[in-house]
Design a protein around this motif. Sequence first.
Motif, short mmCIF file in Angstrom:
data_model
loop_
_atom_site.label_atom_id
_atom_site.label_comp_id
_atom_site.label_asym_id
_atom_site.label_seq_id
_atom_site.Cartn_x
_atom_site.Cartn_y
_atom_site.Cartn_z
N UNK A 217 0.85 -1.06 -0.04
CA UNK A 217 -0.04 0.08 -0.07
C UNK A 217 1.10 1.25 0.11
N UNK A 218 2.14 1.27 0.70
CA UNK A 218 2.76 2.42 1.18
C UNK A 218 3.02 3.20 -0.28
N UNK A 219 3.66 2.27 -1.16
CA UNK A 219 4.38 3.25 -2.44
C UNK A 219 3.13 3.06 -3.61
N UNK A 220 1.99 2.16 -3.58
CA UNK A 220 1.09 2.17 -4.39
C UNK A 220 0.04 3.30 -4.34
N UNK A 221 -0.34 3.67 -3.08
CA UNK A 221 -1.45 4.58 -2.95
C UNK A 221 -1.01 5.95 -3.59
N UNK A 222 0.16 6.37 -3.54
CA UNK A 222 0.51 7.56 -4.23
C UNK A 222 1.34 7.45 -5.64
N UNK A 223 1.23 6.26 -6.27
CA UNK A 223 1.90 5.89 -7.38
C UNK A 223 1.68 7.13 -8.56
N UNK A 224 0.44 7.54 -8.63
CA UNK A 224 0.48 8.41 -9.58
C UNK A 224 1.42 9.81 -9.45
N UNK A 225 2.03 10.02 -8.26
CA UNK A 225 3.30 10.84 -8.33
C UNK A 225 4.17 10.49 -9.14
N UNK A 226 4.52 9.34 -9.57
CA UNK A 226 5.29 8.88 -10.41
C UNK A 226 4.85 8.54 -11.92
N UNK A 227 3.74 9.03 -11.92
CA UNK A 227 3.14 9.00 -13.44
C UNK A 227 2.37 7.64 -13.88
N UNK A 228 2.06 6.81 -12.85
CA UNK A 228 1.45 5.69 -12.89
C UNK A 228 -0.28 5.86 -13.11
N UNK A 229 -0.88 5.35 -13.96
CA UNK A 229 -2.26 5.54 -14.33
C UNK A 229 -3.00 4.55 -13.45
N UNK A 230 -3.20 4.72 -12.08
CA UNK A 230 -4.12 3.70 -11.14
C UNK A 230 -5.43 3.35 -11.80
#
Length: 202
Positions: free
Chosen positions: A163-176
């Motif tokens: 959860x820790x890095x997935x929940x704000x993965x959009x900061x890195x440009x990932x399209x959740x």
Amino acid sequence: MKLYGMTDSGNCYKPRLLFAKLGIPFEHVETSSRDGTTRKPDFLAMNPNGKVPLLELDDGRFIWESNAILLYLAEGTRFLPDDPYERALVHQWLFFEQYSHEPYVAVRRALSRYPERAAQATPERMAAALEGGNRALGVMERQLSQTPFLTGEGLTVADIALYAYTHDAQIGGFDLPRFPAVSAWLARVAQDSGHVPMDSAG
């Protein structure tokens, strides 16, 4: 207990989130790895690897590596199964997080977020991180299309770790939104009792 870590680090968020869900009080000591603090002799005496998070136990012993801290804190709780097979599945996802998820999702987030790392964000590296991260999210998507949490019906430290890095993965440009099962899982983790956001220090 005392937890040394950076508030904006996903790896440091993991144990803080578990502490909150367990309702265990702890002292948070803001410790940056970006300003040289973790390379100073007094910190290296506690963790020779010079990284955070670092957990100091009440008796003065230390545990480092975020997932090792999770496993220690989760012992005897609902977050770590007693059954050997189910426990192995938790370990499986913890290893996945460190080897197949964090090197891409977390690294691309860091390259996008921190100005001091901008020079490292070459097009080739960013593209490789995007590809690797999407591959990891795809693995999670397949599992979470079948079960509400990564190892089955209940939330474990495997979910907290990822959860820790997935929940704000959009900061890195990932399209959740491309991963609807992952997105629904993120909401389930956040709805679990005791949840705190990443910017909560303790």
